[in-house]
Scaffold this motif. Sequence first.
Motif, PDB file in Angstrom:
ATOM      1  N   UNK A 402       1.327  -1.059  -0.193  1.00  0.00           N
ATOM      2  CA  UNK A 402       0.103   0.179  -0.002  1.00  0.00           C
ATOM      3  C   UNK A 402       0.984   1.331  -0.524  1.00  0.00           C
ATOM      4  N   UNK A 403       0.279   2.723  -0.635  1.00  0.00           N
ATOM      5  CA  UNK A 403       0.832   3.571  -0.293  1.00  0.00           C
ATOM      6  C   UNK A 403       1.430   4.058   0.675  1.00  0.00           C
ATOM      7  N   UNK A 404       0.533   3.601   1.822  1.00  0.00           N
ATOM      8  CA  UNK A 404       0.630   4.033   3.656  1.00  0.00           C
ATOM      9  C   UNK A 404       2.016   3.019   3.599  1.00  0.00           C
ATOM     10  N   UNK A 405       2.332   2.146   2.863  1.00  0.00           N
ATOM     11  CA  UNK A 405       3.093   1.283   3.766  1.00  0.00           C
ATOM     12  C   UNK A 405       4.310   1.440   3.317  1.00  0.00           C
ATOM     13  N   UNK A 406       4.520   1.905   2.015  1.00  0.00           N
ATOM     14  CA  UNK A 406       6.141   3.072   1.296  1.00  0.00           C
ATOM     15  C   UNK A 406       6.031   4.422   1.702  1.00  0.00           C
ATOM     16  N   UNK A 407       5.077   4.650   1.813  1.00  0.00           N
ATOM     17  CA  UNK A 407       5.735   6.289   3.056  1.00  0.00           C
ATOM     18  C   UNK A 407       6.185   5.445   3.602  1.00  0.00           C
ATOM     19  N   UNK A 408       5.632   4.765   4.950  1.00  0.00           N
ATOM     20  CA  UNK A 408       6.507   4.381   6.492  1.00  0.00           C
ATOM     21  C   UNK A 408       8.348   3.416   5.934  1.00  0.00           C
ATOM     22  N   UNK A 409       7.626   3.126   5.138  1.00  0.00           N
ATOM     23  CA  UNK A 409       9.267   2.873   4.835  1.00  0.00           C
ATOM     24  C   UNK A 409      10.067   3.609   4.009  1.00  0.00           C
ATOM     25  N   UNK A 410       9.613   4.467   3.750  1.00  0.00           N
ATOM     26  CA  UNK A 410      10.740   5.529   3.308  1.00  0.00           C
ATOM     27  C   UNK A 410      11.631   6.272   4.392  1.00  0.00           C
ATOM     28  N   UNK A 411      10.084   6.640   5.484  1.00  0.00           N
ATOM     29  CA  UNK A 411      10.410   7.129   6.853  1.00  0.00           C
ATOM     30  C   UNK A 411      12.225   7.025   7.375  1.00  0.00           C
ATOM     31  N   UNK A 412      12.161   5.350   6.927  1.00  0.00           N
ATOM     32  CA  UNK A 412      13.671   5.024   7.525  1.00  0.00           C
ATOM     33  C   UNK A 412      14.609   5.422   6.757  1.00  0.00           C
ATOM     34  N   UNK A 413      14.608   5.811   5.830  1.00  0.00           N
ATOM     35  CA  UNK A 413      15.750   5.977   5.307  1.00  0.00           C
ATOM     36  C   UNK A 413      16.476   7.891   4.640  1.00  0.00           C
ATOM     37  N   UNK A 414      16.970   8.149   5.363  1.00  0.00           N
ATOM     38  CA  UNK A 414      18.426   9.516   4.622  1.00  0.00           C
ATOM     39  C   UNK A 414      16.740  10.309   3.551  1.00  0.00           C
ATOM     40  N   UNK A 415      17.162  11.554   4.295  1.00  0.00           N
ATOM     41  CA  UNK A 415      16.420  12.397   3.418  1.00  0.00           C
ATOM     42  C   UNK A 415      16.900  12.940   1.996  1.00  0.00           C
ATOM     43  N   UNK A 416      18.069  12.486   1.629  1.00  0.00           N
ATOM     44  CA  UNK A 416      18.880  12.776   0.795  1.00  0.00           C
ATOM     45  C   UNK A 416      17.610  11.373  -0.261  1.00  0.00           C
ATOM     46  N   UNK A 417      18.236  10.297  -0.339  1.00  0.00           N
ATOM     47  CA  UNK A 417      17.433   9.050  -0.091  1.00  0.00           C
ATOM     48  C   UNK A 417      16.178   8.871  -0.831  1.00  0.00           C
ATOM     49  N   UNK A 418      15.553   9.309   0.272  1.00  0.00           N
ATOM     50  CA  UNK A 418      13.594   9.695   0.628  1.00  0.00           C
ATOM     51  C   UNK A 418      13.759  10.541  -1.166  1.00  0.00           C
ATOM     52  N   UNK A 419      13.791  11.475  -1.119  1.00  0.00           N
ATOM     53  CA  UNK A 419      13.534  11.404  -2.170  1.00  0.00           C
ATOM     54  C   UNK A 419      14.298  11.753  -3.091  1.00  0.00           C
ATOM     55  N   UNK A 420      15.104  11.328  -3.296  1.00  0.00           N
ATOM     56  CA  UNK A 420      15.729  10.719  -4.897  1.00  0.00           C
ATOM     57  C   UNK A 420      14.813   9.488  -4.965  1.00  0.00           C
ATOM     58  N   UNK A 421      14.407   8.439  -4.447  1.00  0.00           N
ATOM     59  CA  UNK A 421      13.355   7.599  -4.625  1.00  0.00           C
ATOM     60  C   UNK A 421      12.231   7.855  -4.927  1.00  0.00           C
ATOM     61  N   UNK A 422      11.282   8.966  -4.330  1.00  0.00           N
ATOM     62  CA  UNK A 422      10.341   9.122  -5.032  1.00  0.00           C
ATOM     63  C   UNK A 422      10.500  10.314  -6.320  1.00  0.00           C
ATOM     64  N   UNK A 423      11.288  11.149  -6.714  1.00  0.00           N
ATOM     65  CA  UNK A 423      11.759  11.831  -7.682  1.00  0.00           C
ATOM     66  C   UNK A 423      11.430  10.021  -8.348  1.00  0.00           C
ATOM     67  N   UNK A 424      12.336   9.017  -8.549  1.00  0.00           N
ATOM     68  CA  UNK A 424      12.412   8.640  -9.845  1.00  0.00           C
ATOM     69  C   UNK A 424      10.577   7.890  -9.308  1.00  0.00           C
ATOM     70  N   UNK A 425      10.214   7.620  -8.790  1.00  0.00           N
ATOM     71  CA  UNK A 425       8.643   6.998  -8.368  1.00  0.00           C
ATOM     72  C   UNK A 425       7.796   7.956  -9.546  1.00  0.00           C
ATOM     73  N   UNK A 426       7.765   9.404  -9.751  1.00  0.00           N
ATOM     74  CA  UNK A 426       7.084   9.893  -9.760  1.00  0.00           C
ATOM     75  C   UNK A 426       7.844  10.181 -11.469  1.00  0.00           C
ATOM     76  N   UNK A 427       8.624  10.059 -11.793  1.00  0.00           N
ATOM     77  CA  UNK A 427       8.868  10.109 -13.518  1.00  0.00           C
ATOM     78  C   UNK A 427       8.390   9.014 -14.074  1.00  0.00           C
ATOM     79  N   UNK A 428       8.107   7.736 -12.671  1.00  0.00           N
ATOM     80  CA  UNK A 428       7.778   6.551 -13.847  1.00  0.00           C
ATOM     81  C   UNK A 428       6.557   6.035 -13.475  1.00  0.00           C
ATOM     82  N   UNK A 429       6.055   6.651 -12.622  1.00  0.00           N
ATOM     83  CA  UNK A 429       4.726   6.145 -12.633  1.00  0.00           C
ATOM     84  C   UNK A 429       3.875   7.424 -12.674  1.00  0.00           C
TER      85      UNK A 429
END
Length: 534
Positions: A402-429
Amino acid sequence: MNSTSAAGDWEELVTTALLGTDRRTPAGCAPGRDAPVALLDAAAVATVRRRAGLRPARAAGRPEPAVPDTRPALPVAAARRLVLLLTDRPGTGGGGRRGTSPDLMELLPQWLAAANARGFGAPVEVLPALLDAARGRTDLRPAALEFAGPRALWLARLNPDWRFALRATPGGGAALPDLDDPDQVRQLWQEGLFAERVALLAAIRAHRPSAARDLLVTTWATERAEDRLMFLDSLRTGLTAGDEPFLEQALADRSRNVRATAAELLSALPDSALAARMAVRATACVAVDRTREEPGLVVEAPHECDPGMERDGVIAKAPAGRGERSWWLGQLVEATPLGTWERRLGGRTPGDIVALPVADDWRSELHAAWCRAAVRQRNAAWSRALLGSPSAPEAGGPGAVSLAERAKLLGTLRGDERAEWVAGFIAAQGLSEAFQLLGVCAVPWAAPLGRAVVDALNIARDAGSYPWSFSGVMGLAERCLDPAEAGRLDGLLAVPDESEDAAPGAGGYWAEAFQRLVTTLRLRAAMARELAGP
């Protein structure tokens, strides 16, 4: 005339007025045209008597002066800006059209965060408006009360409308004793109000974790169940292996909620005895299937929830719609230290484990439990594996369901890594599913994330999409996009040509939205300069 008879006469007059003088005549007056005049004369005399009959009371004592606020004053320009933010009342245009003007009230939380980071104190003249704003918005209260300082609590004791400030402050704003004075600490712990005791325990826990636990032990057996639960929750701060004996004892508590919280805290300690017990149970249910040419995982969920499992926090009764065995399995796996699986499953990495096929449709249940474990144990390596590549064709990666679980998993990553992953997600999805993920990214957004959001909005505009579908993301961009990106948006301010299949009027709405975004970004830049001072 005594007060009792005066009150009775007044009630008699009120009753007569309600019934009408044609049905009830005032005492001492004959029925007729003079009755209404007599009633009013009697009411006037009674009113004078009531007012004159009040006995003078002793004047109330003046309140003690507020505690001085020694923090530095705001720069003049920043103080003026705060007044504008607090007095802004955005209009409600028809059809939900917001126009090009920034929503100043939505910038107030960011302004307060920046002012608090610089350690400024609030000007006294804005405190009423600031408390009124916080009264209407619970999300504003922590930052607003921090900025308002001690005078907010002083005012809250005088105005019932602002009592929320006392409730929002641990201990109701009461001063804590000297934590180095054991007699004062013991007295407040034994005699204080519940809120004061919670505040005391939290203050001690923040500086001396073991001392807070020892204080809690002294009265644990006599506390109410709901109080034990709140006190136990305070141990999340500074949780260490030294808390394990006390938490193991709490596993036998009379309250199910207390037992569950104790088990959750113990499972967050990877070397605890409970974590080891859960690991034994969970690994007995999951193994590598070596009978096939390609390795995979085979799952045999528990067939019963025995008393030992219940003592360790496993809830026996499954929610409606959930199978009991899968419910028990999920609880065992999420409480098992994740490092256990790397050792148990042949030294594989988290990525290798998550990539293994799982037999008999247990994959979703197993991966969802690993997601919860990764969040609870703050394990970035497992979070990365469960998130997978943001461009993966299956939305949500190999583990998150779920999106909620993805958001929680992202919360365990460093800020820069979190932003990079979400940027890649937006570019693809695209942006349609990204709103919840954007909410966990640090502000201001890192440059790659900001560019991905702007590019996606531009693509949606060129495609003639409904701009109202992206109003939430546009609102986030106004608050979270780096103000330095404003210059890149100038080319998006013109009204685009509308294709035949575009939503009617969409071009004008998109131009307004981008104009508002640019104006807001420049306003945020000005706010930062003002808070920086001359």
